[in-house]
Design a protein around this motif. Structure first.
Motif, PDB file in Angstrom:
ATOM      1  N   CYS A  64       1.027  64.807   9.765  1.00  9.13           N
ATOM      2  CA  CYS A  64       2.199  64.024   9.353  1.00  9.13           C
ATOM      3  C   CYS A  64       1.859  62.984   8.059  1.00  9.13           C
ATOM      4  O   CYS A  64       2.425  62.346   7.738  1.00  9.13           O
ATOM      5  N   GLY A  65       0.508  63.304   7.814  1.00 12.30           N
ATOM      6  CA  GLY A  65       0.298  62.501   6.448  1.00 12.30           C
ATOM      7  C   GLY A  65      -0.150  61.393   6.658  1.00 12.30           C
ATOM      8  O   GLY A  65      -0.292  60.418   5.723  1.00 12.30           O
ATOM      9  N   LEU A  66      -0.950  61.122   8.091  1.00  5.30           N
ATOM     10  CA  LEU A  66      -1.392  59.805   8.542  1.00  5.30           C
ATOM     11  C   LEU A  66      -2.963  59.892   8.846  1.00  5.30           C
ATOM     12  O   LEU A  66      -3.360  60.840   8.689  1.00  5.30           O
ATOM     13  N   LEU A  67      -3.181  58.818   9.496  1.00  3.33           N
ATOM     14  CA  LEU A  67      -4.777  58.638   9.702  1.00  3.33           C
ATOM     15  C   LEU A  67      -4.873  57.662  10.767  1.00  3.33           C
ATOM     16  O   LEU A  67      -4.178  56.896  11.054  1.00  3.33           O
ATOM     17  N   TYR A 191       5.594  68.245  10.672  1.00  3.11           N
ATOM     18  CA  TYR A 191       5.026  69.108   9.573  1.00  3.11           C
ATOM     19  C   TYR A 191       5.874  68.780   8.127  1.00  3.11           C
ATOM     20  O   TYR A 191       5.252  68.887   7.193  1.00  3.11           O
ATOM     21  N   ALA A 192       7.263  68.581   8.412  1.00  2.60           N
ATOM     22  CA  ALA A 192       8.081  68.126   7.329  1.00  2.60           C
ATOM     23  C   ALA A 192       7.705  67.171   6.489  1.00  2.60           C
ATOM     24  O   ALA A 192       7.515  67.015   5.212  1.00  2.60           O
ATOM     25  N   VAL A 193       7.286  66.022   7.192  1.00  2.88           N
ATOM     26  CA  VAL A 193       6.842  64.623   6.539  1.00  2.88           C
ATOM     27  C   VAL A 193       5.546  64.788   5.949  1.00  2.88           C
ATOM     28  O   VAL A 193       5.222  64.468   4.654  1.00  2.88           O
ATOM     29  N   GLY A 194       4.750  65.710   6.367  1.00  2.16           N
ATOM     30  CA  GLY A 194       3.226  65.587   6.113  1.00  2.16           C
ATOM     31  C   GLY A 194       3.264  66.487   4.881  1.00  2.16           C
ATOM     32  O   GLY A 194       2.623  66.450   3.852  1.00  2.16           O
ATOM     33  N   GLY A 195       4.067  67.587   4.884  1.00  9.89           N
ATOM     34  CA  GLY A 195       3.986  68.560   3.829  1.00  9.89           C
ATOM     35  C   GLY A 195       4.760  67.905   2.452  1.00  9.89           C
ATOM     36  O   GLY A 195       4.466  68.251   1.274  1.00  9.89           O
ATOM     37  N   ASN A 196       5.790  67.360   2.645  1.00 14.29           N
ATOM     38  CA  ASN A 196       6.703  66.686   1.600  1.00 14.29           C
ATOM     39  C   ASN A 196       7.668  65.724   1.943  1.00 14.29           C
ATOM     40  O   ASN A 196       8.647  65.858   2.391  1.00 14.29           O
ATOM     41  N   GLU A 197       7.039  64.442   1.800  1.00 12.69           N
ATOM     42  CA  GLU A 197       7.788  63.314   2.453  1.00 12.69           C
ATOM     43  C   GLU A 197       9.170  62.987   1.835  1.00 12.69           C
ATOM     44  O   GLU A 197      10.069  62.801   2.575  1.00 12.69           O
ATOM     45  N   GLU A 198       9.265  63.263   0.647  1.00 13.29           N
ATOM     46  CA  GLU A 198      10.392  62.894  -0.191  1.00 13.29           C
ATOM     47  C   GLU A 198      11.391  64.039   0.289  1.00 13.29           C
ATOM     48  O   GLU A 198      12.760  63.869   0.556  1.00 13.29           O
ATOM     49  N   ALA A 199      11.031  65.324   0.428  1.00 19.05           N
ATOM     50  CA  ALA A 199      11.957  66.388   0.589  1.00 19.05           C
ATOM     51  C   ALA A 199      12.226  66.242   2.058  1.00 19.05           C
ATOM     52  O   ALA A 199      13.575  66.611   2.449  1.00 19.05           O
ATOM     53  N   SER A 260      -4.375  67.027   3.536  1.00 15.79           N
ATOM     54  CA  SER A 260      -3.180  66.789   2.638  1.00 15.79           C
ATOM     55  C   SER A 260      -1.939  66.746   3.540  1.00 15.79           C
ATOM     56  O   SER A 260      -1.044  66.226   2.898  1.00 15.79           O
ATOM     57  N   GLY A 261      -1.864  67.117   4.799  1.00 14.89           N
ATOM     58  CA  GLY A 261      -0.831  67.059   5.591  1.00 14.89           C
ATOM     59  C   GLY A 261       0.060  68.462   5.467  1.00 14.89           C
ATOM     60  O   GLY A 261      -0.123  69.005   4.613  1.00 14.89           O
ATOM     61  N   GLY A 262       0.835  68.593   6.805  1.00 12.38           N
ATOM     62  CA  GLY A 262       1.948  69.616   6.788  1.00 12.38           C
ATOM     63  C   GLY A 262       1.385  71.016   7.417  1.00 12.38           C
ATOM     64  O   GLY A 262       1.956  71.961   7.490  1.00 12.38           O
ATOM     65  N   ILE A 263      -0.108  71.028   7.507  1.00  8.61           N
ATOM     66  CA  ILE A 263      -0.578  72.186   8.056  1.00  8.61           C
ATOM     67  C   ILE A 263      -1.630  71.920   9.291  1.00  8.61           C
ATOM     68  O   ILE A 263      -2.389  70.955   9.292  1.00  8.61           O
ATOM     69  N   GLY A 264      -1.621  72.618  10.270  1.00  4.90           N
ATOM     70  CA  GLY A 264      -2.493  72.487  11.578  1.00  4.90           C
ATOM     71  C   GLY A 264      -1.910  73.143  12.699  1.00  4.90           C
ATOM     72  O   GLY A 264      -0.660  73.237  12.906  1.00  4.90           O
ATOM     73  N   ASN A 265      -2.915  73.289  13.611  1.00  7.09           N
ATOM     74  CA  ASN A 265      -2.357  73.625  14.987  1.00  7.09           C
ATOM     75  C   ASN A 265      -3.338  73.530  16.178  1.00  7.09           C
ATOM     76  O   ASN A 265      -4.481  73.273  15.738  1.00  7.09           O
ATOM     77  N   PRO A 266      -2.726  73.169  17.365  1.00  5.58           N
ATOM     78  CA  PRO A 266      -3.667  72.755  18.293  1.00  5.58           C
ATOM     79  C   PRO A 266      -4.922  73.584  18.741  1.00  5.58           C
ATOM     80  O   PRO A 266      -6.035  73.443  19.251  1.00  5.58           O
ATOM     81  N   PHE A 267      -4.384  75.039  18.715  1.00  2.00           N
ATOM     82  CA  PHE A 267      -5.762  76.052  19.102  1.00  2.00           C
ATOM     83  C   PHE A 267      -6.905  75.765  18.089  1.00  2.00           C
ATOM     84  O   PHE A 267      -7.981  75.773  18.480  1.00  2.00           O
ATOM     85  N   GLY A 268      -6.434  75.853  16.613  1.00  2.00           N
ATOM     86  CA  GLY A 268      -7.607  75.605  15.811  1.00  2.00           C
ATOM     87  C   GLY A 268      -8.264  74.200  16.105  1.00  2.00           C
ATOM     88  O   GLY A 268      -9.544  74.191  16.083  1.00  2.00           O
ATOM     89  N   ILE A 306     -13.736  69.358   1.114  1.00  2.00           N
ATOM     90  CA  ILE A 306     -13.731  70.051  -0.020  1.00  2.00           C
ATOM     91  C   ILE A 306     -13.173  71.589  -0.009  1.00  2.00           C
ATOM     92  O   ILE A 306     -12.205  71.969  -0.642  1.00  2.00           O
ATOM     93  N   TRP A 307     -13.526  72.132   1.350  1.00  2.00           N
ATOM     94  CA  TRP A 307     -13.178  73.451   1.286  1.00  2.00           C
ATOM     95  C   TRP A 307     -11.371  73.466   1.529  1.00  2.00           C
ATOM     96  O   TRP A 307     -10.691  74.481   0.925  1.00  2.00           O
ATOM     97  N   ASP A 308     -10.855  72.325   2.210  1.00  3.49           N
ATOM     98  CA  ASP A 308      -9.416  72.298   2.572  1.00  3.49           C
ATOM     99  C   ASP A 308      -8.775  72.328   1.168  1.00  3.49           C
ATOM    100  O   ASP A 308      -7.839  72.809   0.635  1.00  3.49           O
ATOM    101  N   ILE A 309      -9.343  71.307   0.188  1.00  2.00           N
ATOM    102  CA  ILE A 309      -8.905  71.085  -1.148  1.00  2.00           C
ATOM    103  C   ILE A 309      -9.067  72.110  -1.825  1.00  2.00           C
ATOM    104  O   ILE A 309      -7.810  72.653  -2.720  1.00  2.00           O
TER     105      ILE A 309
END
Length: 320
Positions: A64-67, A191-199, A260-268, A306-309
Motif C-alpha cells: 500500500c506504499g506504507l511502512l 495494490y492500487a494505492v501502492g501502485g499509483n496513489e493519484e490514479a 516501491s509498492g503495488g507488488i507482492g503476495n503472501p506465498f512469497g 537494490i535488486w527490487d529497484i
C-alpha cells in the motif's frame, strides 16, 4: 523451441524463491549435520510462525506504499498487556483480544499521523516505536512478566494432530490474508494505492481510508503474533521483539514485495520468511558471532532493496 524456452524461463521466474530455499537448505545441511534434524526444523518453523504473521502485516503496508518500524515495540507492549490481563482474568481468548486491541490502538496512532497530518510513514512509525517501547517499560517497571499457564500457554507451546499450534495460527493468517488480497475490493485497493496513489484517488478509491485499514489489519496481525510470542516464551518482556520489524520487512522484500509498492503476495512472504529463518538458524549452528550476524542481515536487506529497484527499472525500460 522458443515456446519451451519461454516456458522454462517463466517457471524459473515463478518458482525462483522456492528453488533458492531448496538450494539454501541443501547447503546448510552440508555446513552442519544438525540442520536437517526434525527437532531443528520444527524449532525453526515454530520461531518463524511469529515472524510470518508479522510479515503479512508488513507486506500489506508495503504493498500500500506504507511502512511500519514499530512492530517489534508494539508486539512487546501488546504482549505485556496480554500477560498482565491473563494474570488477572485467566481467559486466553480475552487475553489475546486485549493484545490485538492494544496493537490496533498503536497502529491507529501511526495511521492518524500519516493520513491526517501527512507525516511520512517512516517518521510516524518511528515515533510510535519509541512510544510503545517506553510504555511497555513504564507499565512493567522494566521487569519481565511471568506466571502464565493453561490455555494461554497452549497457544504457543501446544500441538494438535502432531502439528504445533503456532503453525495453525500462521496458516489461518496466510489463508485470511491471501483471500483479502486476491478476492476482496479492499485487497485490490491496497495494490492500487501502492501502485499509483493519484490514479487510485482518481478512480474513486478512498485512499486515506484504505491506508487506515491497512494499519488496522497490521495491528490485528501484530497483536495476534504478540499472543503467540508470549505463550512461546512463557511470559512478556518489555525489551523483547527487538528488530522484529526488520526481519519482517526483510522477509517481505525477499519474498518479492516491491518496496516501491503495488507488488507482492503472501506465498512469497512465507518463502522469504523461511529463507531468513533458516539463514539465522544456520548462522547460530555454525557459531557465527551475533554482531556479525547483524552485518549479514543488514547486507541482505540492502541487496534485496537494490535488486527490487533494479528489477523495476528494468521492467520500466522494457516497456518504454
Amino acid at each position: 523451441m522458443l515456446t519451451k524456452a519461454g516456458g522454462w524461463k517463466g517457471l524459473l521466474n515463478k518458482y525462483s524463491l522456492v528453488l533458492i530455499l531448496i538450494v539454501m537448505m541443501a547447503v546448510c545441511s552440508l555446513a552442519n549435520e544438525s540442520f536437517l534434524t526434525a527437532n531443528n526444523l520444527i524449532s525453526v518453523v515454530k520461531q518463524q510462525s511469529v515472524n510470518i504473521i508479522i510479515s503479512f502485516g508488513a507486506m500489506i503496508l508495503i504493498i500500500c506504499g506504507l511502512l511500519d518500524l514499530a512492530a517489534g515495540s508494539v508486539l512487546a507492549l501488546a504482549g505485556c498487556f496480554c500477560v498482565s490481563f491473563y494474570q488477572s482474568v485467566p481467559n486466553a481468548f480475552l487475553a489475546v483480544l486485549v493484545a490485538i486491541v492494544v496493537a490496533i490502538a498503536c497502529n491507529l496512532i501511526s495511521a492518524l499521523m500519516v493520513t491526517k497530518f501527512d507525516a511520512p510513514p517512516f517518521i510516524a512509525t518511528l515515533a510510535v516505536q519509541a512510544m510503545a517501547r517506553g510504555a511497555a517499560l513504564f507499565y512493567t517497571g522494566g521487569t519481565n512478566l511471568y506466571g502464565i499457564d493453561g490455555s494461554l500457554t497452549f497457544i504457543g507451546q501446544g500441538s494438535f494432530l502432531g502439528i504445533p499450534m503456532p503453525v495453525y495460527f500462521m496458516l489461518i493468517c496466510f489463508l485470511a490474508v491471501a483471500y483479502l488480497m486476491r478476492q476482496t475490493r479492499l485487497g485490490r485497493s491496497f495494490y492500487a494505492v501502492g501502485g499509483n496513489e493519484e490514479a487510485a484517488r482518481a478512480s474513486g478509491i478512498a485512499v486515506k481510508r484504505v491506508k487506515v485499514l491497512g494499519y488496522v489489519i497490521n495491528g490485528i496481525l501484530v497483536g495476534l503474533a504478540a499472543a503467540v510470542w508470549v505463550s512461546r516464551v512463557n511470559g512478556a518482556m518489555p525489551n523483547g521483539g527487538l528488530n522484529y520489524e526488520f526481519d519482517a520487512m526483510t522477509s517481505t522484500i525477499i519474498g518479492g514485495t516491491s518496496f516501491s509498492g503495488g507488488i507482492g503476495n503472501p506465498f512469497g512472504t512465507v518463502i522469504g520468511s523461511f529463507i531468513v529463518g533458516f539463514l539465522n538458524n544456520i548462522m547460530n549452528l555454525v557459531s557465527i558471532d551475533s554482531y556479525l550476524q547483524q552485518v549479514v542481515r543488514g547486507f541482505i536487506i540492502g541487496v534485496a532493496v537494490i535488486w527490487d529497484i533494479y528489477s523495476k527499472k528494468k521492467k520500466t525500460y522494457k516497456k518504454g
